[in-house]
Design a protein around this motif. Sequence first.
Motif, PDB file in Angstrom:
ATOM      1  N   LEU A 787     -36.642-102.145   3.597  1.00  0.00           N
ATOM      2  CA  LEU A 787     -35.851-102.215   4.604  1.00  0.00           C
ATOM      3  C   LEU A 787     -34.502-102.241   3.961  1.00  0.00           C
ATOM      4  O   LEU A 787     -34.136-103.291   3.402  1.00  0.00           O
ATOM      5  N   GLN A 788     -33.515-101.457   4.520  1.00  0.00           N
ATOM      6  CA  GLN A 788     -32.031-101.451   4.202  1.00  0.00           C
ATOM      7  C   GLN A 788     -31.058-101.799   5.320  1.00  0.00           C
ATOM      8  O   GLN A 788     -31.161-100.644   6.495  1.00  0.00           O
ATOM      9  N   ASN A 789     -30.453-102.909   5.609  1.00  0.00           N
ATOM     10  CA  ASN A 789     -29.722-102.992   6.751  1.00  0.00           C
ATOM     11  C   ASN A 789     -30.385-102.706   8.158  1.00  0.00           C
ATOM     12  O   ASN A 789     -30.098-102.291   8.861  1.00  0.00           O
ATOM     13  N   GLY A 790     -31.722-103.279   7.998  1.00  0.00           N
ATOM     14  CA  GLY A 790     -32.402-103.095   9.287  1.00  0.00           C
ATOM     15  C   GLY A 790     -33.061-101.988   9.497  1.00  0.00           C
ATOM     16  O   GLY A 790     -33.896-101.862  10.744  1.00  0.00           O
ATOM     17  N   LEU A 791     -32.829-100.940   8.654  1.00  0.00           N
ATOM     18  CA  LEU A 791     -33.522 -99.495   8.927  1.00  0.00           C
ATOM     19  C   LEU A 791     -34.685 -99.366   8.089  1.00  0.00           C
ATOM     20  O   LEU A 791     -34.763 -99.898   6.671  1.00  0.00           O
ATOM     21  N   LEU A 792     -35.878 -98.675   8.311  1.00  0.00           N
ATOM     22  CA  LEU A 792     -37.047 -98.316   7.580  1.00  0.00           C
ATOM     23  C   LEU A 792     -36.434 -97.362   6.421  1.00  0.00           C
ATOM     24  O   LEU A 792     -35.790 -96.329   6.958  1.00  0.00           O
ATOM     25  N   ASN A 793     -36.604 -97.567   5.087  1.00  0.00           N
ATOM     26  CA  ASN A 793     -36.358 -96.701   4.412  1.00  0.00           C
ATOM     27  C   ASN A 793     -37.498 -96.254   3.456  1.00  0.00           C
ATOM     28  O   ASN A 793     -38.276 -96.961   2.925  1.00  0.00           O
ATOM     29  N   THR A 794     -37.921 -94.886   3.312  1.00  0.00           N
ATOM     30  CA  THR A 794     -39.124 -94.624   2.540  1.00  0.00           C
ATOM     31  C   THR A 794     -38.952 -93.387   1.570  1.00  0.00           C
ATOM     32  O   THR A 794     -38.011 -92.484   1.578  1.00  0.00           O
ATOM     33  N   ASN A 795     -39.398 -93.840   0.599  1.00  0.00           N
ATOM     34  CA  ASN A 795     -39.279 -93.052  -0.900  1.00  0.00           C
ATOM     35  C   ASN A 795     -40.666 -92.335  -1.137  1.00  0.00           C
ATOM     36  O   ASN A 795     -41.539 -93.176  -1.191  1.00  0.00           O
ATOM     37  N   ASN A 796     -40.479 -90.962  -1.233  1.00  0.00           N
ATOM     38  CA  ASN A 796     -41.620 -90.133  -1.614  1.00  0.00           C
ATOM     39  C   ASN A 796     -41.641 -89.718  -3.090  1.00  0.00           C
ATOM     40  O   ASN A 796     -40.384 -88.881  -3.267  1.00  0.00           O
ATOM     41  N   SER A 797     -42.400 -89.806  -3.883  1.00  0.00           N
ATOM     42  CA  SER A 797     -42.092 -89.526  -5.329  1.00  0.00           C
ATOM     43  C   SER A 797     -43.148 -88.680  -5.787  1.00  0.00           C
ATOM     44  O   SER A 797     -44.565 -89.086  -5.624  1.00  0.00           O
TER      45      SER A 797
END
Length: 982
Positions: A787-797
């Motif tokens: 979570l970043q500033n209330g937003l869902l953040n997804t990293n795909n590697s």
Amino acid sequence: MKRLFFLISLSVVAITALAQSTVTITGKVISKEDGLPVIGAVVTLNAKDSTKLSQPGRVVATDANGQFTVRSREKESDITVSYMGMKDYFTKIEAGKTAVNLGTITLQPSAIGLDAAMVTADSKMAIIKGDTVQYNAAGFKTNPDASAEDLLKKMPGVTVDADGSINSQGQKITKVMVDGKEFFESDPTQALRALPSDAVESIGFFDGQSDNARFSGMDDGERIRTINITTKGGVSRSVFGKAWTGYGTDQTYKDEAGVLNNLGARYSVGGGISIWRGDHRFTITGGSNNVNNQGFNLSDIGGSSGGFGGGRGMMRSEGVSTGSFQTNSRGGITQSSNLGLNYNGTFTDKLKLTITYNFQNANGWSRTKNESSQLINNRNTTSRSQANSFDNRHSFQSRMEWSPTQKNRINFNTSISYGLNQGYSASYNESRQGYELNKGAFINSSDNSYTTKLESYNLNGSLWWQRALGKAGRTLSVGGTGSANRGMGDNEQYSQIKRASAMSGIDFSTIDRVVNLNTRGHNVAGSFTYNEPLTQYAKISANYNLNYNRTFADQNGLNWNDIAQRYDIIDTATTNYINRNYTTHTTGLAYNYAKGRDVTINFGLDYLYAIQNSDQQRPGWIVPHQKYNFSAIQPSARLRLVPKLGQSIQLDLRRNANFPSVTQLQDVLDMTNPLSVSKGNPDLRQSYQNFVNVRYNIANLDNNTNFNIMAMVSLQENSVVADRRILEKDTEINGVVIAKNSTYSTYTNLNGAWNWGTYATYTLPLKLIKSNLSAGVNYRYAKSPSLQNGLLNTNNSNISGGNFVLTSNVSENIDFTIRYYPSLNLSTNINDKNTLFTRKWSHNLQGTANIYLTKFLFVNADGSWNNVISTAANSDQHYFIINAAVGFKFLKNRAGEFKVQAYDIMNQSRSFVQDMASNGDMSYSWNYSMLTRYVMFSLMYKFDTRKGNQRRSTEDEMTPERERMIMRMGSGGGGRGGMMGH
């Protein structure tokens, strides 16, 4: 809970009634040639019934005294004793007996001609017995000065990393034994580097069982990838080692501003000696240098504030963070001195003792720069840091194994350590608006300096009793561990902070404080395990574990008083008292089925219950008593198939619970960096990891090829992840005001984290160029939410790569290795506002060569080519690192050596790292404190008192010792020792 204990008790009582008679067979194996014990001879029970051979206890190996014990529950039994280069011994056991002592068994040498032995040795480098692969050292060509580590690097499917970590067929080697005995248990790399390769007869690789499984015969499914190095005859009663000294040119470096700095001359001095007297072995190593060779693995200072670990799903207890009380300059340039002592002795057949002492002093310094772009927060940061540190550590370990009777075994282990870390560090951090580095409007900055000191004391001990209860496989194991620790530290911090302000333009503030930390803690744990055979092929196990840990921490912070000109104002942000304890209960049942060598099945089910209690006080604020309860059911299963000799298929499934750490749970502010503040979340839930792993291996020793493939999938539930945001205004948290534009971090639970990957490698000999080739490919995908500033953040590697290693087996005069590691990293970071894609394509080509031009003159060279191409601006890297040396041998048996070495000839050494975090941050790191070009002149002397010792000659003549060695190889194997079955 009561019902569960009742069911376990009922099961134990019921299965105890299934007892049947057993026969215990003992003996000792010696060689007719010299009368010495044969270490690692393979003792097989009922060898003619091949369907049973892979069952636990059916194949064992003789120990360091040539002795063995094997148990049988069949009415009729026979014993076969086999060993490379010697004739098999066979005998039958009469029915109706409960104990049989075969006395001393003398093995006869095999009748084989010299030519036949040489042909066999070239065509077949290894043999397989059960799960053990034993390689003949004579089948691999190394230079006369090579160590056991150099020899190991040439084994098929084996890789040795720069830090000494060993991998075999994709699995990490966690235990190294010499002649069946653990050697430098705390740092097995020392065993490999201290032992010369020409003292090695053979090396065996096997999946060892746990200590309890070996004693009970109950296969708990745990495997410890182990190697056993068997030495040649005569080594067990010898003195060998080496000493060296070197002096070099001055070391210089350019800092970020391009200013040239001189660090003085390089030097290296050290040595090692091994005194082996049969059952008693002493080894001493030590040295001092300023070329980043630390010798031993330096454990983290500050362990005194840590708690217990281990246990599937166990709540972690790291006590109180000591990060702000330590200075870390690793990764820079280090001047270090070290001393290591190891004793391994067998006093009687019943008593064995191992003692290890390590000392290390390390003075280091580092200069680094870091830049990062934050996708979500739309800002970029720059930081510069420097550190000078002093580390001093003493550690003592002992291990005693006592078997007062054949049915009883007692293990007593102790560990004592002291550590001191002190130093100075400084850093500058600056943040600006926008994703583009070093541009945008100014947000804030901090200029910090720290002076730190931390002392730690640790005391650990364990006592275990194992008892065989009459029936083969029926055992009871009871024991416990205890530890106590103490830590004392001081930190002086001075920080100047600037913040952008709409009213005044720039706001200034200062932190000037001293903080004192005192911690202490203790841990007590106990457990019992009961094993019971149900049938000839099935066994069941019941276990219970109790663990109690308590930690006290008293931290006092004082701010500077301008009026009184002293530190006497209480700092509420860093002053607190913490008293916490953990209690965990784990109980479980396990089932094992093993019929024949083809199938082994394990099922396990654990129930875990954990309790944490915590009390905390701060000036003017008492945190209410906090209590956290966690529970979990953890199943596991393992299936192992062996279709035929040399092949294996293994399937593992398990579900583990992971409980939040103290730092993640505790509602306490961490204000070490006033611009980046963090706090725990007491509402966190436990997370789960569901894991599936499949492994297939096939070895064909007729043509010396090996193929290994592995695939894994991991799915996480309720993962504990970072919840980070930028404060839009001054915010009060836990009574402390955190300034606008500061970063505030806590933790939360999220679903959606998972990863999968595969790895495959194939090794084969290239007879045309007399070398061995190992080729491997790998791929891994990982999905990480935050979570970043209330937003869902997804990293795909997506990470794919390969490893290709070519090692020579030409002759003792020519030794080379070529390694190539390509990799491709594709990352995509997605949130509601932005999508960021990055690509990094890297190549790493390495090579080493050691060549004897004449009997006395030699050259060494090694080099690496590094090439990185990335979508990120200014991050491409292309450079060569080349080192070379020329030297000559002198004195009898070429015991003396003079060498001139040149390091980083092209002067291109550098350290740059680009990385993308799961929250979308792109980071770039530079290390300016690295060793660069210098020249060193060195002298070395080696000694070896082995009777009749002849180092493997570079001459073509067949010496008597060399002829006897080849004769002893027999049918393609090594000489005495090497097989460590289970």
